[in-house]
Design a protein around this motif. Structure first.
Motif, short mmCIF file in Angstrom:
data_model
loop_
_atom_site.label_atom_id
_atom_site.label_comp_id
_atom_site.label_asym_id
_atom_site.label_seq_id
_atom_site.Cartn_x
_atom_site.Cartn_y
_atom_site.Cartn_z
N GLY A 769 0.78 -1.22 0.00
CA GLY A 769 0.00 0.00 0.00
C GLY A 769 0.81 1.27 0.00
O GLY A 769 0.26 2.35 0.20
N ARG A 770 2.13 1.19 -0.19
CA ARG A 770 2.95 2.40 -0.21
C ARG A 770 2.61 3.29 -1.39
O ARG A 770 2.12 2.84 -2.42
N GLU A 771 2.93 4.56 -1.20
CA GLU A 771 2.74 5.51 -2.29
C GLU A 771 3.70 5.18 -3.43
O GLU A 771 4.84 4.77 -3.21
N ALA A 772 3.21 5.37 -4.64
CA ALA A 772 4.01 5.04 -5.82
C ALA A 772 5.01 6.15 -6.09
O ALA A 772 4.80 7.00 -6.95
N ASP A 773 6.09 6.15 -5.37
CA ASP A 773 7.15 7.12 -5.63
C ASP A 773 8.44 6.37 -5.91
O ASP A 773 8.55 5.17 -5.71
N ARG A 774 9.43 7.12 -6.37
CA ARG A 774 10.68 6.47 -6.77
C ARG A 774 11.46 5.95 -5.58
O ARG A 774 12.34 5.13 -5.72
N GLY A 775 11.14 6.39 -4.39
CA GLY A 775 11.85 5.89 -3.24
C GLY A 775 11.33 4.57 -2.73
O GLY A 775 11.94 3.96 -1.85
N ARG A 800 1.18 -3.64 -8.16
CA ARG A 800 1.15 -3.99 -6.74
C ARG A 800 0.59 -5.41 -6.65
O ARG A 800 -0.46 -5.71 -7.20
N PHE A 801 1.27 -6.25 -5.94
CA PHE A 801 0.84 -7.65 -5.90
C PHE A 801 1.07 -8.21 -4.50
O PHE A 801 1.95 -7.77 -3.75
N ALA A 802 0.23 -9.18 -4.17
CA ALA A 802 0.30 -9.87 -2.88
C ALA A 802 -0.40 -11.21 -3.03
O ALA A 802 -1.19 -11.42 -3.96
N PRO A 803 -0.15 -12.14 -2.13
CA PRO A 803 -0.82 -13.44 -2.21
C PRO A 803 -2.34 -13.31 -2.12
O PRO A 803 -2.87 -12.54 -1.31
N GLY A 804 -3.03 -14.02 -2.98
CA GLY A 804 -4.49 -13.94 -2.99
C GLY A 804 -5.13 -14.40 -1.70
O GLY A 804 -6.21 -13.94 -1.33
N THR A 805 -4.46 -15.31 -0.97
CA THR A 805 -5.03 -15.78 0.29
C THR A 805 -5.04 -14.70 1.37
O THR A 805 -5.76 -14.83 2.36
N LEU A 806 -4.25 -13.66 1.20
CA LEU A 806 -4.19 -12.58 2.18
C LEU A 806 -5.03 -11.38 1.77
O LEU A 806 -4.95 -10.33 2.41
N GLN A 807 -5.81 -11.51 0.72
CA GLN A 807 -6.54 -10.35 0.20
C GLN A 807 -7.45 -9.75 1.26
O GLN A 807 -7.48 -8.52 1.46
N LEU A 835 6.12 -4.46 -4.87
CA LEU A 835 5.88 -3.49 -5.94
C LEU A 835 6.83 -3.75 -7.09
O LEU A 835 8.00 -4.09 -6.89
N ILE A 836 6.31 -3.58 -8.29
CA ILE A 836 7.14 -3.61 -9.51
C ILE A 836 6.84 -2.34 -10.29
O ILE A 836 5.67 -2.00 -10.52
N ARG A 837 7.91 -1.64 -10.67
CA ARG A 837 7.76 -0.45 -11.50
C ARG A 837 8.42 -0.72 -12.84
O ARG A 837 9.58 -1.11 -12.92
N LEU A 838 7.66 -0.51 -13.91
CA LEU A 838 8.16 -0.70 -15.28
C LEU A 838 8.35 0.68 -15.91
O LEU A 838 7.39 1.38 -16.23
#
Length: 880
Positions: A769-775, A800-807, A835-838
Motif C-alpha cells: 500500500g505504499r505511495e508510488a514514488d521512486r523511493g 502492486r501484488f500480494a498473495p491472494g489468500t491474504l486479500q 511493488l514492480i515499477r516498469l
C-alpha cells in the motif's frame, strides 16, 4: 491476452548458456516437455516462456527466438525476455564511441504483440556502496526469475509492457518474502501426510456406523429402504400365506381351547383338555408344513452369490412378493462421492473413511437365502420341544393374592368352639382336594402335573390360627358360620386363580407359546428373505463399489505414507531433502528446469537458479558464494542464475538463518520474513491434501456411475493420486504455504498468515500500500542505463501484488489505516508481495534488426549452428 486461469506454468529458458542445443523445433519441444513433465504438468494450451538472456544475445539467438515464437500450441504463445547486463554499444564514427547501454538491438521477431522485454542492466543487489556485485548477481537473479515465473505476475507484466513504447521497460522492485524454513515446512508436510492418511490399525477394527440421517439420499434409500419393505411379503392367494394361515388358525383354536380349560368346567371335565391337545397336535403338523415351505424358499433364494432374478421368480412361485426397486439404485456413484466428501470434510483420516465405506458395504450388501438356512434350527421341531420343556420346567409361581385368600379362608373357617371346631378342617380339605384333582387332570403320561403347595399350607395355618382365636375369644356360633361361608367364597376364588395358572403353565409346556414363537420366527425369516431380495442388484453394486472405494482410499493412504517416509539427509551443500525423492526444490534443479543439456559446444544447462536462491540451516553453509565466478559472463561454462554453492542465504556464525535486514547476501530490494509455523499449519495442509485426494478421485466417480469401477479404473486412480500428491508437494515448495493448491477447494476460508506461518500480514499490507514514488523501489539499472530511461514520471507503470489468500486481511488493514485501496494483483503464489515499477526507455534507444534470410529452416548443419549465419541490417531508428 492470456489470463492467469489459462496458464498453468511458466517455462524458463536461459539462453546465456546452452542455446546451441535449442536449434531445432523438436529440441525446443523436448525441452519444454521435459520441464513440464518433471512438474507433473501437461502440454500447455497457452505456453508462457520466460527467457533469460543478455542484450548481445538478442541478435545472437535469433534462431531460438523464432523457434519459440513459432511454438505450436492451441492458444497463443507468450514470451517474456529478461535481459541481464549492459549492451555492447556501437561505434558512431569519428573519435566518439557510444558508451555501453546506448543502444538495445533486437530482432524483428521480438516486436510481436505477444512478446515483451524487461531489461535489468544491474540487479543492484549490493547493500552498501562498497559491496560491488556483478550486474547479474546470481542470488538476485534467482529471486527475480522466481517472481516472474508466477503466472499471474508474468501475465500482468506482459500486459503492462504492451502499453509501453516498444514493449520494453527497465524494472524497479521492492519485495517481501514470507516463508518457512525448509526443515519446518518439511516437518509440517510429513505431519499433514500422517494425519491425512491415519493410523493403520487393521481394516477389521470396529468403526462407528454413519447415522442414516447423514447418509446421502441415494445411499440412504438403499440402506433404510429394505427395512421399510417386507410388510405384506406374502401374497394373499399364495402358497406361503395359505400355509401360514392354516398354522395360525390351528394355534388360534388351541388358544380358544385353553381359555375353556382354564375355567371350572375344565377342572372338572377332561374333554376340554383333550380338545386342546388335539388342536396343538394339528398346529404342530401345520407348523412343520410351513417350516418346509420356508426351507424351500431359503434354498431357492440365491446361492453363495447375491440373489438373482431367477431366485426372485422362485420366491414368487411360493407366494412371496418381492417389491420393486423403485429406481433406488440410481446415483450410487454420486452418493458415494458425496459421502466421501462429507467424511473427509469432517477431518477424518483416509483409513477411517475406508472403514466407514467397508461398514457401509456390509450394511447394504444383500444376504443370499442359503446364508439364512442355519437360522431354521432356531425354529425346528426340536427347538419347539425344547422350548416347551423349558417352559414346563420353570418353577411355579404362587400368586401372593392366592396365598392371602387361602390363609384368610382358613382363618375365617376356623372360628369354632369345641366340638364344632372340626368345621375348621373344611377349607384346608378343599384346598387339598382341588390340588389332587388339578394335578390328576393335567397329568402327562404317568406323571401328575405339579401343583403349588403354598395355598394348602396357608389354609392349614389359617385354620389353626382361627381355632386359637376362637378358643381365646369364645365367639358365638353365628360368627363361626358366617366366617365359614365367607371362607368358602375366598376358597373358590383362590382355587380359580390357582387352576388358571396351572393350566397356563401346562399349556405352555405342551407347546402353545413355543409353537406361536416358532411360527412368528419363521414368518420373520421369510420377511427378511424378501427384504434381502429387494433391489438386490443395486445393493450388490453399491457394496462392491463401496469396497472398491475403501481399497482406493487405503491405497491413497499408503501413497501418503510413502510421501511421509523419512528421507536420508543430503550431504552438506546439497540443500537437504525436498519434494522429489532426495532433491529439494529450492536446492536442487527445479521441476521447471532441465538437467545438463550435454550440448556439443560444451555449454552448461539452463542452470539451477533455484539452487542459488535456496537456504539451508546446516552449519557448513557459510562462505563466499560468489567466489569462483568467471569474468566472462557470456562465454565459457558459467552457472546461469546460480553461484557454485546452492545456498544464496547461508547461516551466520551462530548457525541461524538469514533474516530481513541481516547479512550481506540478500538483495537490498528484498526483505525476507521467516516464520516458525502457525497453529493451523498442519491442519490446513491436511485439508489441502483432502482436496487433492478428492480431485484425484474425480474421474473414478464417473467410472463408478458407469459401472466400470474395476481394477483398471482403480489402478488409474491410484496412479493419479500419486501424481497429484507429488504435484501438491511441488506446489507447496514452489508457491509456499499461503497459496492453496490448484484443486477444487472447500468453501471454508483459508486461515491467516499468522495461523500458517506465524507472521503478520500487516507488513505485507504496508509494503503493497505504499505511495508510488521512486523511493519505494530499487531501480535495477546501471547508472549508464539510467540515462536511457524515460524522464516522464507518469510514464512508468506500477504493479502492486500480494498473495491472494491474504486479500481479505490486507484490504481490512488498508481500510483500518485509511490508506487508499488501489487495484492490486492477487497472485496464486504465497511467497512474494511487493511493488514492480516498469519504466519505459527513451525514444530512439531501441534498434530493430531485420534478418535478410530466414533462420527457421531445419537443414542447417552443425557447422552452421556453430557460427551465426543471419545477415541483418541495423537501423538507427525504430520505425519499422
Amino acid at each position: 491476452m492470456t489470463s492467469p486461469d489459462d496458464a498453468t506454468a511458466v517455462v524458463r529458458l536461459d539462453l546465456r548458456a546452452g542455446a546451441a542445443a535449442l536449434a531445432t523445433t523438436q529440441a525446443v519441444r523436448d525441452r519444454v516437455a521435459e520441464q513440464l513433465g518433471r512438474a507433473g504438468l501437461p502440454e500447455p494450451d497457452y505456453p508462457l516462456f520466460l527467457v533469460t538472456d543478455t542484450p548481445a544475445g538478442l541478435t545472437d539467438h535469433q534462431l531460438q527466438y523464432e523457434l519459440l515464437s513459432g511454438y505450436r500450441a492451441v492458444g497463443e504463445t507468450r514470451i517474456l525476455v529478461l535481459l541481464v547486463g549492459s549492451s555492447p554499444g556501437s561505434y558512431a564514427g569519428g573519435e566518439e564511441a557510444y558508451l555501453p547501454d546506448r543502444r538495445l538491438v533486437r530482432p524483428t521477431t521480438l516486436r510481436a504483440s505477444t512478446t515483451g522485454l524487461v531489461w535489468a542492466g544491474d540487479l543492484r543487489s549490493a547493500r552498501t556502496a562498497l559491496d560491488r556485485r556483478e550486474p547479474d548477481d546470481p542470488a538476485s537473479l534467482a529471486v527475480l526469475v522466481d517472481l516472474l515465473s508466477v503466472p499471474d505476475v508474468f501475465v500482468r507484466v506482459l500486459e503492462n509492457l504492451r502499453k509501453l513504447p516498444d514493449s520494453i521497460a527497465a524494472p524497479g522492485v521492492r519485495l517481501l518474502e514470507q516463508d518457512l524454513p525448509t526443515e519446518v515446512r518439511d516437518r509440517a508436510w510429513r505431519d499433514a501426510l500422517t494425519r491425512f492418511a491415519g493410523e493403520d490399525t487393521g481394516a477389521g477394527d470396529p468403526v462407528d456406523i454413519v447415522p442414516d440421517s447423514r447418509l446421502p439420499e441415494p445411499l440412504r434409500a438403499l440402506v433404510t429402504g429394505r427395512d421399510s419393505r417386507g410388510q405384506g411379503h406374502r401374497r394373499p392367494d399364495g402358497q406361503a400365506n395359505l400355509a401360514h394361515r392354516t398354522c395360525a388358525e390351528s394355534l388360534d383354536r388351541a388358544d380358544e381351547d385353553l381359555v375353556a380349560l382354564r375355567s371350572f368346567p375344565g377342572l372338572l371335565h377332561p374333554a376340554r383338555r383333550d380338545a386342546l391337545e388335539a388342536d396343538l397336535h394339528q398346529a404342530r403338523e401345520d407348523l412343520d408344513g410351513f417350516r418346509a415351505l420356508v426351507e424351500r424358499a431359503l434354498q431357492g433364494g440365491g446361492g453363495a452369490a447375491a440373489p438373482t432374478a431367477e431366485a426372485t421368480a422362485r420366491l414368487g412361485a411360493l407366494g412371496l412378493r418381492v417389491p420393486t426397486a423403485d429406481r433406488a439404485g440410481e446415483r450410487v456413484g454420486e452418493g458415494l462421492r458425496e459421502l466421501a466428501g462429507t467424511l473427509l470434510g469432517d477431518g477424518l483420516a483416509l483409513r477411517s473413511v475406508a472403514q466407514h465405506f467397508t461398514a457401509l458395504a456390509g450394511r447394504v450388501e444383500p444376504v443370499p437365502g442359503t446364508a439364512l438356512l442355519h437360522r431354521l434350527a432356531d425354529h425346528s421341531e426340536e427347538s419347539v420341544t425344547r422350548g416347551s420343556a423349558t417352559e414346563y420346567a420353570a418353577p411355579l409361581r404362587t400368586p401372593g393374592a392366592a396365598l392371602l385368600m387361602a390363609g384368610a379362608a382358613g382363618l375365617l373357617g376356623g372360628l369354632w368352639q369345641w366340638p364344632a371346631v372340626l368345621a375348621a378342617l373344611v377349607v384346608p380339605v378343599l384346598f387339598v382336594v382341588v390340588a389332587l384333582l388339578g394335578a390328576n387332570r393335567l397329568r402327562t403320561g404317568r406323571r401328575a402335573a405339579r401343583w403349588t403347595v403354598g395355598p394348602r399350607v396357608a389354609a392349614v395355618a389359617g385354620a389353626v390360627a382361627g381355632a386359637a382365636v376362637a378358643y381365646a375369644a369364645d365367639p358365638p356360633l353365628w360368627l363361626g358360620g358366617t366366617g365359614l361361608i365367607v371362607g368358602l367364597g375366598l376358597t373358590a376364588e383362590a382355587v380359580r386363580r390357582l387352576w388358571r395358572d396351572a393350566a397356563d403353565s401346562w399349556a405352555a409346556g405342551r407347546g402353545t407359546t413355543a409353537l406361536r414363537t416358532a411360527l412368528d420366527g419363521l414368518d420373520n425369516l421369510l420377511a427378511e428373505l424378501v427384504r434381502e431380495h429387494w433391489a438386490a442388484e443395486e445393493r450388490l453394486y453399491c457394496a462392491d463399489a463401496a469396497r472398491s472405494v475403501a481399497g482406493m482410499l487405503r491405497a491413497t493412504a499408503a501413497a501418503a505414507d510413502a510421501q511421509a517416509a523419512p528421507e536420508p539427509l543430503a550431504p552438506a551443500g546439497t540443500g537437504g531433502s525436498g519434494p522429489y525423492e532426495d532433491d529439494d526444490w529450492l536446492s536442487a534443479p527445479s521441476a521447471l528446469e532441465t538437467p545438463e543439456s550435454g550440448a556439443a559446444d560444451g555449454d552448461a544447462d539452463d542452470g539451477d537458479w533455484a539452487a542459488a536462491y535456496a537456504w539451508d540451516n546446516t552449519p557448513d553453509r557459510n562462505g563466499d558464494h560468489d567466489a569462483g565466478r568467471d569474468d566472462d559472463r557470456y562465454g565459457g561454462d558459467p552457472a546461469p542464475y546460480g553461484a557454485p554453492s546452492p545456498a544464496a542465504y547461508p547461516a551466520g556464525p551462530d548457525d541461524t538463518p538469514w533474516e530481513s535486514g541481516e547479512g550481506d547476501h540478500a538483495p537490498r530490494w528484498l526483505d525476507r520474513e521467516i516464520g516458525e509455523g502457525g497453529p493451523d499449519l498442519v491442519a490446513t495442509l491436511a485439508g489441502d491434501l483432502r482436496n487433492t485426494a478428492m480431485a484425484a478421485m474425480a474421474p473414478y466417480w464417473g467410472a463408478v456411475e458407469r459401472g466400470q469401477a474395476g481394477a483398471l479404473a482403480l489402478a488409474r486412480t491410484e496412479q493419479r493420486v500419486r501424481e497429484l500428491l507429488s504435484a501438491a508437494r511441488h506446489h507447496l515448495w514452489h508457491y509456499g504455504v499461503l497459496a492453496p493448491p490448484p484443486y477444487p477447494a472447500d468453501h471454508r476460508a483459508r486461515t491467516t498468515a499468522a495461523g500458517l506461518l506465524g507472521t503478520d500480514s500487516h507488513r505485507v499490507a504496508e509494503l503493497v500500500g505504499r505511495e508510488a514514488d521512486r523511493g519505494a523501489v530499487v531501480q535495477l539499472s546501471s547508472p549508464e542505463q539510467g540515462a536511457l530511461l524515460s524522464r516522464d514520471p507518469g510514464a512508468a507503470l506500477w504493479i502492486r501484488f500480494a498473495p491472494g489468500t491474504l486479500q481479505g486481511e490486507i484490504e481490512a488493514a488498508w481500510r483500518k489505516s485509511g490508506s487508499p485501496v488501489e487495484e492490486a494483483l492477487w497472485t496464486s503464489s504465497g511467497r512474494y508481495a511487493g511493488l514492480i515499477r516498469l519504466t519505459p526507455l527513451r525514444m530512439g534507444v531501441v534498434d530493430t534488426v531485420l534478418p535478410r534470410q530466414s533462420t527457421c529452416g531445419s537443414t542447417r548443419t552443425d557447422a552452421d549452428r556453430a557460427e551465426p549465419s543471419v545477415h541483418a541490417e541495423f537501423r538507427e531508428d525504430d520505425r519499422w
